[in-house]
Design a protein around this motif. Structure first.
Motif, PDB file in Angstrom:
ATOM      1  N   GLU A   1      16.264   1.417   2.818  1.00 29.07           N
ATOM      2  CA  GLU A   1      15.831   2.739   2.390  1.00 29.07           C
ATOM      3  C   GLU A   1      15.638   3.623   3.612  1.00 29.07           C
ATOM      4  O   GLU A   1      15.260   3.144   4.691  1.00 29.07           O
ATOM      5  CB  GLU A   1      14.516   2.648   1.609  1.00 29.07           C
ATOM      6  CG  GLU A   1      14.630   1.862   0.318  1.00 29.07           C
ATOM      7  CD  GLU A   1      13.405   2.003  -0.575  1.00 29.07           C
ATOM      8  OE1 GLU A   1      12.474   2.740  -0.179  1.00 29.07           O
ATOM      9  OE2 GLU A   1      13.395   1.385  -1.651  1.00 29.07           O
ATOM     10  N   LEU A   2      15.888   4.916   3.442  1.00 30.48           N
ATOM     11  CA  LEU A   2      15.693   5.864   4.538  1.00 30.48           C
ATOM     12  C   LEU A   2      14.760   6.977   4.101  1.00 30.48           C
ATOM     13  O   LEU A   2      15.060   7.713   3.165  1.00 30.48           O
ATOM     14  CB  LEU A   2      17.025   6.436   5.017  1.00 30.48           C
ATOM     15  CG  LEU A   2      16.916   7.335   6.249  1.00 30.48           C
ATOM     16  CD1 LEU A   2      18.090   7.116   7.207  1.00 30.48           C
ATOM     17  CD2 LEU A   2      16.820   8.821   5.884  1.00 30.48           C
ATOM     18  N   HIS A   3      13.630   7.050   4.760  1.00 31.70           N
ATOM     19  CA  HIS A   3      12.692   8.139   4.542  1.00 31.70           C
ATOM     20  C   HIS A   3      12.900   9.191   5.617  1.00 31.70           C
ATOM     21  O   HIS A   3      12.910   8.869   6.823  1.00 31.70           O
ATOM     22  CB  HIS A   3      11.254   7.620   4.593  1.00 31.70           C
ATOM     23  CG  HIS A   3      10.872   6.787   3.417  1.00 31.70           C
ATOM     24  ND1 HIS A   3       9.660   6.925   2.773  1.00 31.70           N
ATOM     25  CD2 HIS A   3      11.544   5.805   2.754  1.00 31.70           C
ATOM     26  CE1 HIS A   3       9.600   6.073   1.768  1.00 31.70           C
ATOM     27  NE2 HIS A   3      10.738   5.373   1.743  1.00 31.70           N
ATOM     28  N   ALA A   4      13.072  10.422   5.199  1.00 28.88           N
ATOM     29  CA  ALA A   4      13.231  11.520   6.150  1.00 28.88           C
ATOM     30  C   ALA A   4      11.875  11.880   6.722  1.00 28.88           C
ATOM     31  O   ALA A   4      10.944  12.242   5.994  1.00 28.88           O
ATOM     32  CB  ALA A   4      13.870  12.724   5.461  1.00 28.88           C
TER      33      ALA A   4
ATOM     34  N   VAL B   1       9.865  11.096   1.627  1.00 33.75           N
ATOM     35  CA  VAL B   1       9.473  12.155   2.557  1.00 33.75           C
ATOM     36  C   VAL B   1       8.290  11.644   3.361  1.00 33.75           C
ATOM     37  O   VAL B   1       7.287  11.190   2.792  1.00 33.75           O
ATOM     38  CB  VAL B   1       9.103  13.443   1.799  1.00 33.75           C
ATOM     39  CG1 VAL B   1       8.552  14.500   2.756  1.00 33.75           C
ATOM     40  CG2 VAL B   1      10.307  13.967   1.031  1.00 33.75           C
ATOM     41  N   HIS B   2       8.394  11.733   4.667  1.00 41.26           N
ATOM     42  CA  HIS B   2       7.432  11.090   5.563  1.00 41.26           C
ATOM     43  C   HIS B   2       6.941  12.073   6.616  1.00 41.26           C
ATOM     44  O   HIS B   2       7.731  12.772   7.240  1.00 41.26           O
ATOM     45  CB  HIS B   2       8.118   9.894   6.237  1.00 41.26           C
ATOM     46  CG  HIS B   2       7.216   9.087   7.121  1.00 41.26           C
ATOM     47  ND1 HIS B   2       6.307   8.190   6.620  1.00 41.26           N
ATOM     48  CD2 HIS B   2       7.094   9.031   8.480  1.00 41.26           C
ATOM     49  CE1 HIS B   2       5.666   7.607   7.627  1.00 41.26           C
ATOM     50  NE2 HIS B   2       6.110   8.121   8.761  1.00 41.26           N
TER      51      HIS B   2
ATOM     52  N   MET C   1       3.230  20.362  -0.930  1.00 44.21           N
ATOM     53  CA  MET C   1       4.462  19.651  -0.595  1.00 44.21           C
ATOM     54  C   MET C   1       4.712  18.519  -1.576  1.00 44.21           C
ATOM     55  O   MET C   1       5.839  18.313  -2.029  1.00 44.21           O
ATOM     56  CB  MET C   1       4.393  19.109   0.834  1.00 44.21           C
ATOM     57  CG  MET C   1       5.705  18.500   1.314  1.00 44.21           C
ATOM     58  SD  MET C   1       7.054  19.719   1.434  1.00 44.21           S
ATOM     59  CE  MET C   1       8.407  18.642   1.950  1.00 44.21           C
ATOM     60  N   ARG C   2       3.664  17.781  -1.925  1.00 41.94           N
ATOM     61  CA  ARG C   2       3.871  16.702  -2.890  1.00 41.94           C
ATOM     62  C   ARG C   2       4.348  17.248  -4.231  1.00 41.94           C
ATOM     63  O   ARG C   2       5.219  16.672  -4.886  1.00 41.94           O
ATOM     64  CB  ARG C   2       2.600  15.890  -3.083  1.00 41.94           C
ATOM     65  CG  ARG C   2       2.869  14.666  -3.972  1.00 41.94           C
ATOM     66  CD  ARG C   2       1.654  13.810  -4.165  1.00 41.94           C
ATOM     67  NE  ARG C   2       2.030  12.571  -4.863  1.00 41.94           N
ATOM     68  CZ  ARG C   2       1.457  12.153  -5.976  1.00 41.94           C
ATOM     69  NH1 ARG C   2       0.512  12.880  -6.558  1.00 41.94           N
ATOM     70  NH2 ARG C   2       1.820  11.017  -6.535  1.00 41.94           N
ATOM     71  N   GLU C   3       3.764  18.367  -4.673  1.00 44.54           N
ATOM     72  CA  GLU C   3       4.182  18.979  -5.932  1.00 44.54           C
ATOM     73  C   GLU C   3       5.641  19.419  -5.882  1.00 44.54           C
ATOM     74  O   GLU C   3       6.398  19.240  -6.848  1.00 44.54           O
ATOM     75  CB  GLU C   3       3.287  20.173  -6.244  1.00 44.54           C
ATOM     76  CG  GLU C   3       1.866  19.784  -6.629  1.00 44.54           C
ATOM     77  CD  GLU C   3       0.922  20.973  -6.677  1.00 44.54           C
ATOM     78  OE1 GLU C   3       1.391  22.106  -6.401  1.00 44.54           O
ATOM     79  OE2 GLU C   3      -0.270  20.783  -6.980  1.00 44.54           O
ATOM     80  N   ARG C   4       6.061  19.980  -4.752  1.00 45.79           N
ATOM     81  CA  ARG C   4       7.446  20.434  -4.621  1.00 45.79           C
ATOM     82  C   ARG C   4       8.415  19.266  -4.583  1.00 45.79           C
ATOM     83  O   ARG C   4       9.496  19.321  -5.193  1.00 45.79           O
ATOM     84  CB  ARG C   4       7.594  21.317  -3.384  1.00 45.79           C
ATOM     85  CG  ARG C   4       6.841  22.630  -3.505  1.00 45.79           C
ATOM     86  CD  ARG C   4       7.079  23.553  -2.342  1.00 45.79           C
ATOM     87  NE  ARG C   4       8.468  23.992  -2.280  1.00 45.79           N
ATOM     88  CZ  ARG C   4       8.912  24.940  -1.448  1.00 45.79           C
ATOM     89  NH1 ARG C   4       8.061  25.544  -0.612  1.00 45.79           N
ATOM     90  NH2 ARG C   4      10.180  25.287  -1.435  1.00 45.79           N
TER      91      ARG C   4
ATOM     92  N   PHE D   1       6.226  10.476  -1.369  1.00 47.77           N
ATOM     93  CA  PHE D   1       5.781  11.320  -0.268  1.00 47.77           C
ATOM     94  C   PHE D   1       4.626  10.615   0.422  1.00 47.77           C
ATOM     95  O   PHE D   1       3.623  10.282  -0.211  1.00 47.77           O
ATOM     96  CB  PHE D   1       5.348  12.683  -0.806  1.00 47.77           C
ATOM     97  CG  PHE D   1       4.592  13.536   0.175  1.00 47.77           C
ATOM     98  CD1 PHE D   1       5.158  13.875   1.398  1.00 47.77           C
ATOM     99  CD2 PHE D   1       3.329  14.004  -0.131  1.00 47.77           C
ATOM    100  CE1 PHE D   1       4.465  14.662   2.300  1.00 47.77           C
ATOM    101  CE2 PHE D   1       2.625  14.800   0.761  1.00 47.77           C
ATOM    102  CZ  PHE D   1       3.196  15.126   1.988  1.00 47.77           C
ATOM    103  N   GLY D   2       4.767  10.381   1.718  1.00 53.91           N
ATOM    104  CA  GLY D   2       3.730   9.654   2.429  1.00 53.91           C
ATOM    105  C   GLY D   2       3.436  10.225   3.795  1.00 53.91           C
ATOM    106  O   GLY D   2       4.225  10.979   4.371  1.00 53.91           O
TER     107      GLY D   2
END
Length: 419
Positions: free
Chosen positions: A146-149, A214-215, A261-264, A274-275
């Motif tokens: 997995e790749l988190h940006a 998303v990181h 950001m989490r909502e978006r 999202f972390g």
């Protein structure tokens, strides 16, 4: 860069502890993202799927810490270096990489909001002729990773010269957005237009690429610099009318950034996690009875204005990955004490907890004796197994995963990942 942490740009002045597919709509279905949803909010896991939990590795691009090895090299060389890092991760049975794609208010993909990163070509805004984010996602997924940006929200530059930025950089077209502090440039988190802009910049990658998460790292307001003041007085005067205390207002600004950001992200791609990976000490117990029994020279609540404990308790994150970059038994910040504290914070919240590990300290003669023992990190993972809330570990950073200092990563693999 040698042995350097992701906090390289802050710790030199802080004394942290101890002294007290391009634009492809295929992104909607690509990659192994479904594994997050399989475990959901039950507290069982997150990135990496059901078996073994998170086994992660950070790939830092700021200052070319991990990748690319140097600026301005050919696409073929840069791609080979990146696949070498991914091969190393897969070979050690890791399952997740955190790839830094917005290191200094610039981009490792063709962004309509910000210039190409100068860490690629040596010249900010210069097109490298290929899309590193697309390439990284494709190659990671080909290896079952997995790749988190990984994005940095507010850091603009590791220097203080706006004229050195690309001519069309938003920090130049909107100089009123920028604060100079500690010899570096930052966006002002107190301006609503800044908060909206940085979210737009990050959400473009979320929408157009098959990323698996998303990181964010530990930078919100910058780490404190002795003798300097972060000049946001005008923003406080204009936007802080509901607050008597500057610190409370600053924390409110970062709370808004996180919640919005989490909502978006959830709206753009339901189920995409999202972390945040914060500095390991929220507050010391001597400051706040809810804090950890530590003596951190930095407290993320007070110094970075990041109330991570509230984010976890309120469920504003999908996962939290604190950087517990100290050894077991370290007097000022004992790894075991901090694992226990974070596990108690996360318990019952539905927010996944993973632990960040300082592989870069292994074998470093400037570090305490514990870090000269190849088994120290392996002991960390053994300790984590005693805390059911801990769902895995991530290692900083990729270059050290490849170098395997004193065989510490090999020991982790043999003791925990080989089977």
């Amino acid at each position: 860069m040698g042995r350097v942490s992701r906090r390289f740009f802050g710790t030199a002045t802080v004394g942290v502890l101890a002294s007290v597919l391009t634009f492809s709509q295929a992104s909607a279905s690509g990659g192994p993202r479904g594994r997050w949803r399989e475990r959901g909010a039950s507290g069982a896991a997150g990135p990496g799927g059901a078996a073994g939990g998170l086994r992660g590795m950070w790939i830092a691009t700021v200052a070319n810490i991990d990748w690319p090895a140097r600026q301005g090299q050919s696409a073929a060389d840069a791609q080979r270096q990146l696949t070498d890092l991914l091969d190393a991760a897969a070979g050690l049975k890791l399952n997740t990489v955190f790839f830094q794609v917005r290191p200094t208010a610039d981009a490792l993909w063709p962004s309509p909001h910000e210039p190409w990163s100068h860490w690629l070509t040596g010249t900010q805004g210069e097109d490298p002729g290929w899309d590193p984010l697309e390439f990284a996602v494709t190659e990671a997924h080909a290896r079952g990773l997995e790749l988190h940006a990984w994005f940095n929200p507010y850091r603009v530059a590791t220097h203080a010269d706006p004229a050195a930025l690309a001519g069309d950089h938003p920090a130049r077209t909107h100089p009123e957005w920028v604060v100079t502090y500690g010899g570096r440039l930052y966006y002002n988190p107190g301006l609503p237009e800044v908060r909206a802009f940085v979210q737009d910049a990050m959400c473009h990658a979320v929408e157009h690429y098959a990323i698996d998460g998303v990181h964010w790292d530990d930078y919100f307001y910058p780490y404190p610099v002795a003798g300097e003041t972060f000049d946001d007085a005008d923003a406080f005067a204009e936007h802080g009318e509901d607050f008597d205390d500057l610190g409370d207002w600053r924390r409110h600004n970062i709370d808004l950034l996180v919640r919005e950001m989490r909502e978006r992200v959830a709206e753009l791609k339901p189920g995409l996690p999202f972390g945040v990976s914060p500095f390991g000490v929220w507050r010391n117990k001597s400051t706040d009875p809810l804090g950890s029994d530590t003596r951190g020279g930095v407290q993320t609540y007070d110094d970075l204005y990041a109330d991570v404990r509230t984010w976890v308790r309120e469920g504003w994150l999908d996962y939290v990955l604190p950087q517990l970059y100290w050894n077991i038994g370290y007097e000022a910040a004992d790894y075991a004490t901090l694992v226990r504290w974070w596990a108690e914070v996360a318990e019952g919240t539905g927010v996944e907890l993973y632990i960040g590990e300082a592989l870069y300290k292994a074998g470093d003669t400037a570090q305490p004796d514990a870090w000269q023992d190849p088994a120290e990190l392996s002991r960390h993972l053994t300790l984590c197994q005693d805390h059911p809330a801990v769902g895995g570990n991530a290692f900083y950073s990729a270059a050290h995963v490849v170098r395997d200092p004193i065989g510490a990563m090999t020991r982790v693999y043999e003791d925990h990942y080989r089977g």
